[in-house]
Write an enzyme that holds these catalytic residues in place. Structure first.
Site, PDB file in Angstrom:
ATOM      1  N   GLU A   8       1.001  -1.352   0.055  1.00  0.00           N
ATOM      2  CA  GLU A   8       0.053  -0.033  -0.046  1.00  0.00           C
ATOM      3  C   GLU A   8       0.927   1.149  -0.004  1.00  0.00           C
ATOM      4  O   GLU A   8       0.285   2.428  -0.242  1.00  0.00           O
ATOM      5  CB  GLU A   8      -1.160   0.114   1.323  1.00  0.00           C
ATOM      6  N   GLU A  40       7.646 -21.667   8.310  1.00  0.00           N
ATOM      7  CA  GLU A  40       7.713 -20.937   9.387  1.00  0.00           C
ATOM      8  C   GLU A  40       8.803 -21.437  10.399  1.00  0.00           C
ATOM      9  O   GLU A  40       9.482 -20.890  11.262  1.00  0.00           O
ATOM     10  CB  GLU A  40       6.717 -20.227  10.123  1.00  0.00           C
TER      11      GLU A  40
END
Length: 302
Positions: A85, A116
């Site tokens: 953004e 992860e």
């Protein structure tokens, strides 16, 4: 592993929600809303380390460095969201703020099991973008124990880069691997262990604040206006016109003509209207003032 979970506030059972499975829709929503009200107060306690992180990010930007977010699952997605953004909001290169999620882009849409848990994968992902000591790494993990992020933080520290962690458990493992620790303690989740709720909301607020404050500190606003917005679609084009009108108190036609004259660069359009400067000289003045519009206006008017 079980002992670690037992010691995490984000994994505790919330006494306020033990009867949630007996509630009607409105009761569930009121309970979630009441818990969510605690989040901004938790973030408020982190203003000091956040301000230190912003200073480090600004310093990195001024050296040509990048802001890198890294996380797994919800934390990784929030980092990617904040990163993607920034270019349309502040007209920066997509390379200046980068979000990396364990498991790669496909993990944004679907969990990649096991990604992860790797201590080396985080380092490899940083090496893939040629991470260097001018960059700054923000590791994100509600638990504060994600190996992928810890491995990345260790690598960043090893090569002399600045590091920040955003966690929701005090004294968690990640806090030992970062220069700055941002730790909003939001308490147990409504659904035990579902850290996409309050913990995720806290992380979203923190990342919003880090990127926005850093962009303001590097000249991306005039007063409280987004003067570096990229008018890449009709909505943003209309917003650009409105920003020029608000900054200069001109009418829509004047704002649009100025934008056309300046190749739809909002800063230059405002500078042109307020000072009469032509685009080429306006660009030079902005460069001399490190992109800050207010000081550019003052320099030309003086």
């Amino acid at each position: 592993m079980l002992q670690q979970l037992n010691n995490m506030v984000s994994e505790e059972r919330n006494p306020n929600s033990k009867q949630i499975d007996l509630m009607d829709s409105q009761g569930i929503l009121r309970l979630i809303n009441n818990e969510d009200k605690k989040v901004p107060l938790a973030v408020e306690h982190c203003i000091k380390p956040m301000s230190e992180a912003v200073d480090m990010i600004v310093d990195a930007f001024n050296k040509g460095g990048r802001l890198i977010y890294m996380g797994a699952g919800t934390s990784g997605r929030l980092g990617v969201l904040d990163a993607v953004e920034c270019p349309p909001t502040f007209s920066i290169s997509p390379e200046q703020v980068i979000g990396i999620i364990a498991g790669g882009e496909k993990a944004i849409y679907k969990a990649v099991e096991g990604a992860e848990d790797s201590l080396v994968l985080g380092q490899k992902d940083l090496e893939a973008i040629e991470f260097n000591d001018n960059d700054i790494l923000v590791g994100i993990a509600a638990s504060g124990r994600t190996p992928y992020v810890i491995g990345a933080l260790d690598y960043a520290n090893k090569i002399g880069a600045k590091t920040v962690c955003v966690v929701c458990n005090e004294d968690s493992e990640m806090t030992k691997h970062a220069n700055i620790v941002i730790c909003p303690i939001v308490g147990p989740e409504v659904l035990t262990g579902s850290t996409r709720l309050k913990s995720g909301t806290a992380q979203k607020l923190v990342l919003n604040m880090l990127s926005t404050a850093s962009m303001i500190r590097t000249g991306k606003s005039y007063e409280n206006l987004m003067v570096d917005v990229n008018a890449s679609n009709k909505k943003l084009y209309m917003r650009a016109i409105r920003i020029v009108m608000q900054a200069t108190e001109c009418d829509a036609d004047t704002a649009e003509q100025a934008l056309k004259k300046t190749s739809f660069k909002v800063k230059l359009a405002i500078l042109h209207i307020l000072t009469g400067v032509e685009p080429k000289q306006g660009e030079l003045t902005l460069l001399q003032n490190k992109g800050f519009l207010r000081s550019s206006v003052e320099a030309l008017n003086s």
